[in-house]
Design a protein around this motif. Sequence first.
Motif, mmCIF file in Angstrom:
data_model
loop_
_atom_site.group_PDB
_atom_site.id
_atom_site.type_symbol
_atom_site.label_atom_id
_atom_site.label_comp_id
_atom_site.label_asym_id
_atom_site.label_seq_id
_atom_site.Cartn_x
_atom_site.Cartn_y
_atom_site.Cartn_z
ATOM 1 N N ILE A 1 -25.141 58.352 -19.862
ATOM 2 C CA ILE A 1 -24.968 58.734 -18.454
ATOM 3 C C ILE A 1 -26.122 59.637 -18.020
ATOM 4 C CG2 ILE A 1 -23.501 59.951 -16.805
ATOM 5 C CD1 ILE A 1 -21.108 59.059 -18.494
ATOM 6 N N LEU A 2 -26.373 60.675 -18.825
ATOM 7 C CA LEU A 2 -27.550 61.517 -18.576
ATOM 8 C C LEU A 2 -28.465 61.366 -19.794
ATOM 9 C CD1 LEU A 2 -25.994 64.794 -17.110
ATOM 10 C CD2 LEU A 2 -26.854 62.783 -15.902
ATOM 11 N N ILE B 1 -33.402 73.808 -22.664
ATOM 12 C CA ILE B 1 -32.748 72.508 -22.524
ATOM 13 C C ILE B 1 -31.446 72.662 -21.748
ATOM 14 C CG2 ILE B 1 -31.546 70.723 -23.834
ATOM 15 C CD1 ILE B 1 -33.879 70.972 -25.866
ATOM 16 N N GLN B 2 -30.704 73.712 -22.096
ATOM 17 C CA GLN B 2 -29.456 73.955 -21.365
ATOM 18 C C GLN B 2 -29.745 74.175 -19.878
ATOM 19 O OE1 GLN B 2 -27.122 77.182 -22.862
ATOM 20 N NE2 GLN B 2 -25.383 76.695 -21.544
ATOM 21 N N ALA B 3 -30.794 74.963 -19.628
ATOM 22 C CA ALA B 3 -31.152 75.253 -18.239
ATOM 23 C C ALA B 3 -31.575 73.986 -17.517
ATOM 24 C CB ALA B 3 -32.280 76.285 -18.200
ATOM 25 N N TYR B 4 -32.259 73.101 -18.236
ATOM 26 C CA TYR B 4 -32.710 71.854 -17.626
ATOM 27 C C TYR B 4 -31.529 71.050 -17.085
ATOM 28 C CZ TYR B 4 -34.910 67.276 -17.097
ATOM 29 O OH TYR B 4 -35.359 66.075 -16.599
ATOM 30 N N ALA C 1 -28.604 72.085 -16.266
ATOM 31 C CA ALA C 1 -27.984 72.769 -15.134
ATOM 32 C C ALA C 1 -28.849 72.633 -13.878
ATOM 33 C CB ALA C 1 -27.757 74.232 -15.476
ATOM 34 N N ASP C 2 -30.172 72.784 -14.035
ATOM 35 C CA ASP C 2 -31.070 72.747 -12.871
ATOM 36 C C ASP C 2 -31.131 71.362 -12.253
ATOM 37 O OD1 ASP C 2 -31.553 75.318 -13.405
ATOM 38 O OD2 ASP C 2 -33.572 75.040 -14.236
ATOM 39 N N VAL D 1 -21.533 70.597 -17.329
ATOM 40 C CA VAL D 1 -20.375 70.136 -18.103
ATOM 41 C C VAL D 1 -20.823 69.218 -19.231
ATOM 42 C CG1 VAL D 1 -18.264 68.750 -17.974
ATOM 43 C CG2 VAL D 1 -18.814 70.367 -16.144
ATOM 44 N N TYR D 2 -21.742 68.338 -18.918
ATOM 45 C CA TYR D 2 -22.263 67.384 -19.911
ATOM 46 C C TYR D 2 -22.835 68.135 -21.109
ATOM 47 C CZ TYR D 2 -24.328 62.809 -21.108
ATOM 48 O OH TYR D 2 -24.647 61.605 -21.695
ATOM 49 N N HIS D 3 -23.612 69.179 -20.810
ATOM 50 C CA HIS D 3 -24.208 69.967 -21.876
ATOM 51 C C HIS D 3 -23.148 70.762 -22.620
ATOM 52 C CE1 HIS D 3 -26.425 73.222 -23.830
ATOM 53 N NE2 HIS D 3 -27.423 72.359 -23.875
#
Lengths: 550, 394
Positions: free
Chosen positions: A84-85, A101-104, A106-107, A115-117
């Motif tokens: 999906i992502l 990566i987490q910020a990516y 979210a941004d 949520v996906y992360h």
Amino acid sequence: MEKMQCKCGHVNPPGTVLCESCGRSLTEKEQNSKLVDMRYEGTARRSQTYNKTIVDKIWNFFSSVKVGVSLIVVILVAAAIGTILPQQQYVDVPVRNAETIQAYYADVYGSVGRVYHFLGFHDLYNSFWFIILVGMLAISLIVASLDRFVPLYRSLKNQRVLRHASFMNKQRIYAEGNGTEDTLDKAEAKLKELKYNVSRDKNGLLAEKGRFSRWGPYVNHIGLIIFLVGVMLRMMPGFYVDETLWIREGETRAIPEAPGYTLESKNFEMETYNTEEDEVFEEAIERVGTVAKNYQTDVVLYKKPDDSLPGANDLEKIEESAIRVNQPLKFDGYAIYQMDFKLNELKAMTFALTNKETEENLGELTIDLINPKNDYELENGSTVKLLGYYPDFSGFENGEPQTATPLPNNPGFLVEMTTPETPGGETSFITIQNTVEPLGENQYKLAFQSADTRDVSGLTIRKDRTLPILGLGGLIFMIGVAQGMYFNHRRFWIQQQADGGILLAGHTNKNWFGLKKDLDQVTEYASLPAYRDQQEEIEKQKKEEGEALS
Amino acid sequence: MSLADMSSNLLYAAFIAYLIASFVFGGAVKGNKERSFDSENRWGKVAFAITILGFLANLGYFFTRWGATGHPPLSNMFEFTTAFGMTLVGGFIVIYALYKTPIIGMIVLPVALLIIAFASMFPSEVSPLIPALQTNWLAIHVSTVVIAEGVLAISAAAGLVYLLKVVDMKKNSKQRFFLEAIMYSLVIVLGFVISSTYFTLTDYQADFTYIDEKDAETKITYNMPPVFGMNEYVQLTEGTMTPWVETPAVVNASKLTTVFWSFVFGTILYWVIRLVARKRIAAIFKPFVKNVNLQLMDEIGYRAVIIGFPLFSLGALIFAMIWAQIAWSRFWGWDPKEVWALVTWLFYAAYLHLRLGKGWHGEKSAWLGVVGFAIIMFNLVAVNLIIAGLHSYA
């Protein structure tokens, strides 16, 4: 559980459905059904027999087709969710770590990304739960196969020619009627002509063809297991190498994880299609702009001789080669791939020591941006000293110049210039855009003259010793699939009773049409009694009953 | 006439032949009297002959295009999708030769037409190969996949015929709903073709600049009225409509707009058909399937999977892995296209286990065949166009 003794005297293992010897039905359920279930020859499967201990329960869980299919479906859905992502390895962040990566996510993707992360889907295929699911599927493959294969193999290996009448008349294809003295002989001759293996015992005949097709499913499962084992072996040290090597034109570098090997890059080349040479593609090239035609690094591979002394720099040339996409360089189990490139990286910069006022040129110096010298002697006694070099200048911190990376993307030089006129020396900080004179106004400057550039190749070094195992697994899988799907196991049992009457039964694991075609030929040649398809009769009867009801 | 022009003319010829054959197959089946196959036998042969002619033209398209470009025409969305239409017809020809079933032709040919029409909405000029595609594995891997998918799609066609016959269209049921949903989604594809063609013929064009995910200003041209606007768009063309909604940077609003118009055109068309016929589309087919032999449809559906599954394993997984190892240095990288090939493979593995191990024959098997086709189409359309990955060549 007790062993089961059949009326014929044969002692069967507990859980047997059809007597291994004569084929009589041993369970009440089977005795009452019109046709026998021949899928596993009525053998005792462990999973259908024991359900007491925890081992039994685990075994039964994994041997179930329902569980196997459920695992397939769960893995299928999970794998789809992972698309999906983009997965984290395909995410483009300048600095790669858990936070960026987490910020990516979210941004770029907002709350969906968050949520996906959070659920760990950004690295789904390496997550422990996904690996456990695949592991469970592998266990299911092994257990389900053993549960069926072992008794099936035993049973087919020890087949008896003579079967009880109740086994015969519960086969889907069945015939009874009159025969003559030579019926069995004629049937045997015709069946042999049709490539059946025929065995005779007293008044009975068993004809069999294509038994190996029954092993197809187990063979393809073995292939899949070998494949999965191959994938796991990758974790073992020495089996797998995956390294990146950035190499500049003209550079010679040791190949990471390949001891003794060195690679020299002679040239990197990128070609694009042009509308003159590739006229037929004119329209497409004009629509898209540029289309790449070739990425290529010309390299020389060297090896340190085996008898070389430590520290000695004696390299033996192994081969010259062009690494292109789809054409990796292969040596000694390794392969080097053309994966990436950077065009026109700065290599060296040339400056002229110039008097600011008179523009008088006191000579030129060239600074190598990878290994700069510290001192540069010019004519007439002038010197330039490189006090500090900042290949990727990113600003000042506490008055000190900083470099972001060791790559010459934005070189900065702190220099001291000495001329006969200014024997005390002048200090200057030079970058591409501007010059700072930290210790007061200078008389001299380094005026930029020219820059040399070169291309950098991004290569991947790969060794994967699991490939032969994976290939073997794939091959065995394909053989198993073909074996099970394109062949079938056909059998006929014929008996001549004391009064001369004939009993005939036929079975195949699939393609009943083909079985009937064989039987038609035998029936005609040996004048066998006409056969019935009992399954079709049952279905027809059911349908008529259904219609009568409605 | 250049080879490339000849190639596209041959494709037109094939398209027209398939169109005619669809109607003749339909007429052949519909003309049957209850429990008689006279019409089917007579007209089925005519339709089959036309199909063969169309298929020869289709093959002509394929090989002349190959000749014109020097590489197998399997390298972008137009070429792959057209080839899929062709292998679908090829699969049908094999099935017809074995089982003499015009009813399958009545379903397969219109679907093949729809697929070829869908394909020609993408840029169809001959284009050069990027370095990653310059290898014989392009021909080996992609042709095996496209043949496998063509064969597997036959399983869905047989399943669809089965369902059209058994599902009671007069009673409200889940089956009726989903069967009609299949028909609706086919009409939506037609809606896409009609809307794209309409706006292309009327030369609609609206230019915008917008800010993409990487914060760069980029230009984009809409060929349909821009219902959805790109992130922070600026309208450049005067007199075109102003987007109703602005979308965030990760959404490709231009593609979303195309989807929107496909649904608008498709839905209108669906309701026109439904109101004119005064019944559901699936119900329109009832008189065509009155003589269908269900057991034969079940057999064809299964046979297609038996042939298609090993081919798919070979082409979409084994050959794919070999090529990926050569081109991308790893045989597997969880690229979306790879994942969806695995999903398709797992799905058909489940189909086979359910059928052989759990006795899922008949209607259940027919539904699975149709779902399999939906997965294949998702992999073809959505994964290429929506989910970005290494395989997004279109």
